[in-house]
Design an enzyme around this catalytic site. Structure first.
Site, mmCIF file in Angstrom:
data_model
loop_
_atom_site.group_PDB
_atom_site.id
_atom_site.type_symbol
_atom_site.label_atom_id
_atom_site.label_comp_id
_atom_site.label_asym_id
_atom_site.label_seq_id
_atom_site.Cartn_x
_atom_site.Cartn_y
_atom_site.Cartn_z
ATOM 1 N N ASN A 207 2.433 10.690 17.379
ATOM 2 C CA ASN A 207 2.888 9.320 17.636
ATOM 3 C C ASN A 207 4.267 9.120 17.009
ATOM 4 O O ASN A 207 4.830 10.031 16.420
ATOM 5 C CB ASN A 207 1.871 8.306 17.107
ATOM 6 C CG ASN A 207 1.639 8.487 15.624
ATOM 7 O OD1 ASN A 207 2.543 8.296 14.815
ATOM 8 N ND2 ASN A 207 0.422 8.888 15.256
ATOM 9 N N ASP A 276 -6.358 8.598 16.458
ATOM 10 C CA ASP A 276 -7.752 8.159 16.598
ATOM 11 C C ASP A 276 -8.592 9.236 17.274
ATOM 12 O O ASP A 276 -9.791 9.324 17.059
ATOM 13 C CB ASP A 276 -7.806 6.870 17.424
ATOM 14 C CG ASP A 276 -7.266 5.688 16.625
ATOM 15 O OD1 ASP A 276 -7.453 5.683 15.399
ATOM 16 O OD2 ASP A 276 -6.636 4.794 17.225
ATOM 17 N N LYS A 286 -1.749 29.666 25.018
ATOM 18 C CA LYS A 286 -1.005 28.598 25.678
ATOM 19 C C LYS A 286 -1.607 28.292 27.054
ATOM 20 O O LYS A 286 -1.840 29.212 27.854
ATOM 21 C CB LYS A 286 0.458 29.054 25.821
ATOM 22 C CG LYS A 286 1.368 27.968 26.291
ATOM 23 C CD LYS A 286 2.787 28.470 26.412
ATOM 24 C CE LYS A 286 3.508 27.621 27.418
ATOM 25 N NZ LYS A 286 4.621 28.269 28.048
ATOM 26 N N ASP A 303 -12.249 8.345 10.329
ATOM 27 C CA ASP A 303 -11.436 7.208 9.872
ATOM 28 C C ASP A 303 -11.291 7.311 8.351
ATOM 29 O O ASP A 303 -12.216 7.036 7.595
ATOM 30 C CB ASP A 303 -12.094 5.888 10.276
ATOM 31 C CG ASP A 303 -11.154 4.707 10.035
ATOM 32 O OD1 ASP A 303 -10.472 4.690 8.992
ATOM 33 O OD2 ASP A 303 -11.110 3.816 10.897
ATOM 34 N N ILE A 304 -10.111 7.726 7.903
ATOM 35 C CA ILE A 304 -9.874 7.981 6.471
ATOM 36 C C ILE A 304 -10.009 6.678 5.685
ATOM 37 O O ILE A 304 -10.689 6.608 4.661
ATOM 38 C CB ILE A 304 -8.471 8.595 6.255
ATOM 39 C CG1 ILE A 304 -8.324 9.850 7.110
ATOM 40 C CG2 ILE A 304 -8.229 8.906 4.777
ATOM 41 C CD1 ILE A 304 -6.897 10.344 7.252
ATOM 42 N N PHE A 320 -3.122 -0.731 7.010
ATOM 43 C CA PHE A 320 -2.052 -1.263 7.850
ATOM 44 C C PHE A 320 -2.597 -1.508 9.250
ATOM 45 O O PHE A 320 -3.489 -0.786 9.704
ATOM 46 C CB PHE A 320 -0.874 -0.277 7.946
ATOM 47 C CG PHE A 320 0.106 -0.439 6.832
ATOM 48 C CD1 PHE A 320 -0.166 0.054 5.571
ATOM 49 C CD2 PHE A 320 1.313 -1.105 7.033
ATOM 50 C CE1 PHE A 320 0.734 -0.101 4.523
ATOM 51 C CE2 PHE A 320 2.228 -1.268 6.014
ATOM 52 C CZ PHE A 320 1.930 -0.766 4.748
ATOM 53 N N LYS A 334 -9.824 -5.967 11.491
ATOM 54 C CA LYS A 334 -9.846 -4.675 10.787
ATOM 55 C C LYS A 334 -10.153 -4.845 9.307
ATOM 56 O O LYS A 334 -10.839 -4.030 8.702
ATOM 57 C CB LYS A 334 -8.486 -3.978 10.935
ATOM 58 C CG LYS A 334 -8.470 -3.018 12.079
ATOM 59 C CD LYS A 334 -7.102 -2.466 12.353
ATOM 60 C CE LYS A 334 -7.002 -2.322 13.874
ATOM 61 N NZ LYS A 334 -5.707 -1.867 14.300
ATOM 62 N N LYS A 338 -13.389 -2.776 8.331
ATOM 63 C CA LYS A 338 -13.183 -1.576 7.507
ATOM 64 C C LYS A 338 -13.445 -1.845 6.026
ATOM 65 O O LYS A 338 -13.251 -0.966 5.195
ATOM 66 C CB LYS A 338 -11.767 -1.028 7.700
ATOM 67 C CG LYS A 338 -11.477 -0.583 9.137
ATOM 68 C CD LYS A 338 -10.365 0.452 9.171
ATOM 69 C CE LYS A 338 -9.919 0.731 10.597
ATOM 70 N NZ LYS A 338 -9.141 1.967 10.712
HETATM 71 N N1 CTP Z 1 -6.530 4.929 9.717
HETATM 72 C C1 CTP Z 1 -7.110 5.966 9.007
HETATM 73 N N2 CTP Z 1 -7.763 6.959 9.668
HETATM 74 C C2 CTP Z 1 -7.846 6.963 11.004
HETATM 75 C C3 CTP Z 1 -7.251 5.917 11.727
HETATM 76 C C4 CTP Z 1 -6.596 4.929 11.047
HETATM 77 O O1 CTP Z 1 -7.014 5.996 7.782
HETATM 78 N N3 CTP Z 1 -8.481 7.948 11.630
HETATM 79 C C5 CTP Z 1 -5.882 3.824 8.991
HETATM 80 C C6 CTP Z 1 -4.391 3.753 9.173
HETATM 81 O O2 CTP Z 1 -3.717 4.471 8.156
HETATM 82 C C7 CTP Z 1 -4.123 2.239 9.060
HETATM 83 C C8 CTP Z 1 -5.355 1.645 9.703
HETATM 84 O O3 CTP Z 1 -6.391 2.619 9.532
HETATM 85 O O4 CTP Z 1 -4.092 1.831 7.708
HETATM 86 C C9 CTP Z 1 -5.156 1.366 11.168
HETATM 87 O O5 CTP Z 1 -6.360 1.031 11.735
HETATM 88 P P1 CTP Z 1 -6.874 1.568 13.177
HETATM 89 O O6 CTP Z 1 -8.152 0.909 13.417
HETATM 90 O O7 CTP Z 1 -6.908 3.011 13.304
HETATM 91 O O8 CTP Z 1 -5.720 1.081 14.066
HETATM 92 P P2 CTP Z 1 -5.429 1.447 15.545
HETATM 93 O O9 CTP Z 1 -6.083 2.708 15.965
HETATM 94 O O10 CTP Z 1 -3.952 1.376 15.679
HETATM 95 O O11 CTP Z 1 -6.059 0.228 16.312
HETATM 96 P P3 CTP Z 1 -7.452 0.070 17.128
HETATM 97 O O12 CTP Z 1 -8.558 0.560 16.232
HETATM 98 O O13 CTP Z 1 -7.477 -1.394 17.320
HETATM 99 O O14 CTP Z 1 -7.301 0.886 18.335
#
Ligand code: CTP
Length: 411
Positions: A207, A276, A286, A303-304, A320, A334, A338
């Site tokens: 990204n 995600d 390849k 999700d960390i 964030f 969120k 979370k």
């Molecule tokens: N984050 C994380 N681990 C992941 C995904 C996100 O730690 N696998 C953290 C990011 O560092 C940020 C926050 O979660 O602090 C963003 O939330 P997230 O839900 O992942 O946002 P998006 O994917 O952008 O939005 P959505 O879930 O609405 O699609």
């Protein structure tokens, strides 16, 4: 704060009046010292007008030396900033030579020195300049930038002087930001940058995150006395001095590295743009284009942030939310889902958020919120760390707050 601003002979010297203004807006006194070649690019009349002080340039100026000698000037400085810093001045500082006023001050000062290099990309990447940069950094001299982009010589690459606002904010963090020690004795773990999810040996999903926000937060936390561990995806940002950086690529690696170090952390800040989804399987060779279309099977990444927030005990946890629409509503969702203590919401896309030096954010918590104007990421990071410290002590109790030591010389 007293700053000696050294201006050397590069085209970026035309940005010096703006830099002086930015530093004075932050309350600094700025004494300009120009080299002879700097005068080819910017006039001392303009600089005297913006700095409000007579310009110094000549080591042998009897009148100026009588008013404040070069040694007094070196003592007066809380910081010596050279911007723009040419390859030549870097080399001269490395050699310890002092043929002019600026290099004499650099040699004679006990204050921190920072250089904002500005030069053609080939000159910057030349092994001689890079070796000089390494020596300067080893000696504790701060190198601010350079940035990447189009150059006055018509080329594109690394060597541009950073924006005056970014330099001013960084300088302020180096000196003015220190001292309060809001996070003295605290461990702060921060994730930053994007992740890369491999498709095959040559391709990956990623990204537009630059990592600048997370790195600025890491520097701001360290400036407040915290022990900082930065778990970073692949970025092009210089490692902040004095911070432990763990470099990772994928979301799974970032998850593992974070959990390796989170055990005794007081605060966790998830500034990374973690993927995600990742490809369900890594193809060993390849992939060849055999068909008109193809599809990729993706699976969810761990999700960390949520995993850390649900630890027992969990550190004070900040996330964030980068959104393109319904920014505050999505962020509040969120925060609850979370299980976070704080969330920083910002709009991305359409020329804001990613890969820029500024950011516009709102911090949200259970019973309140605070909006910030558009700020450089360095300034925003300082504000967010102050807010994080305030909420951390409110949640964890004031007995954990750093104690003020009152020194009395009565007895
Ligand atoms: N984050 C994380 N681990 C992941 C995904 C996100 O730690 N696998 C953290 C990011 O560092 C940020 C926050 O979660 O602090 C963003 O939330 P997230 O839900 O992942 O946002 P998006 O994917 O952008 O939005 P959505 O879930 O609405 O699609």
């Amino acid at each position: 704060m007293n700053i000696v601003l050294g201006i050397t002979g590069g085209i970026a010297a035309y940005k010096a009046p703006d830099l002086v203004r930015r530093m004075r807006e932050r309350g600094a006194e700025v004494q300009i010292v120009m080299t002879a070649s700097a005068e080819e690019f910017v006039t001392s009349t303009a600089l005297q007008a913006v700095s409000g002080r007579p310009i110094r340039s000549n080591l042998w100026d009897k009148e100026a030396e009588a008013a404040m000698s070069h040694i007094e000037l070196a003592r007066w400085a809380d910081l010596v900033l050279v911007a723009p810093a040419t390859a030549e001045v870097m080399a001269r500082i490395v050699s310890g030579g002092a043929p002019d006023l600026l290099t004499t001050i650099c040699l004679a000062t006990e204050a921190p020195i920072a250089l904002a290099p500005a030069m053609n990309r080939v000159m910057w990447s030349n092994p001689a300049t890079q070796a000089n940069r390494e020596v300067l950094e080893e000696r504790g001299i701060h190198i601010i930038g350079p940035g990447v982009g189009s150059q006055a010589c018509g080329e594109t690459g690394s060597g541009r002087m950073l924006d005056p606002d970014v330099i001013a904010a960084t300088v302020f963090n180096l000196t003015g930001g220190k001292g309060e020690g809001l996070l003295e004795g605290r461990k702060v773990v921060i994730t930053a940058g994007p992740t890369r999810e491999a498709i095959d040996p040559v391709r990956y999903i990623t990204n537009r995150s630059s990592g600048k926000m997370g790195y600025a937060i890491a520097s701001a936390a360290a400036a407040q006395g915290a022990e900082v561990v930065l778990v970073s995806g692949p970025v092009n940002v210089a490692e902040p001095p004095g911070i432990a950086v763990i470099n990772v690529e994928s979301a799974q690696q970032m998850y593992a590295a974070t959990h390796d170090v989170i055990g005794d952390a007081d605060i966790f800040i998830a500034a990374a743009a973690v993927a995600d989804y990742r490809p369900a399987k890594l193809v060993e060779q390849k992939i060849k284009k055999n068909d008109e279309s193809m599809s990729l099977d993706l699976v969810r990444c761990p999700d960390i942030l949520a995993s850390v927030a649900h630890l027992d005990p969990a550190p004070f946890t900040i996330g964030f939310a980068a959104e393109t629409e319904n920014v505050l509503d999505y962020a509040r969702g969120k925060l609850q889902r979370k299980n976070l203590d704080l969330i920083i919401a910002n709009r991305v896309g359409d020329n804001c958020g990613f890969d820029r030096d500024d950011n516009t954010a709102t911090a949200l918590w259970k019973n309140g919120e605070r909006s910030y104007p558009t700020l450089s990421k360095v300034d925003l990071a300082r504000e967010l760390i102050e807010l994080a410290a305030e909420h951390f002590y409110a949640v964890r109790g004031s007995d954990t707050q750093p104690k003020l030591t009152i020194i009395s010389n009565k007895d």
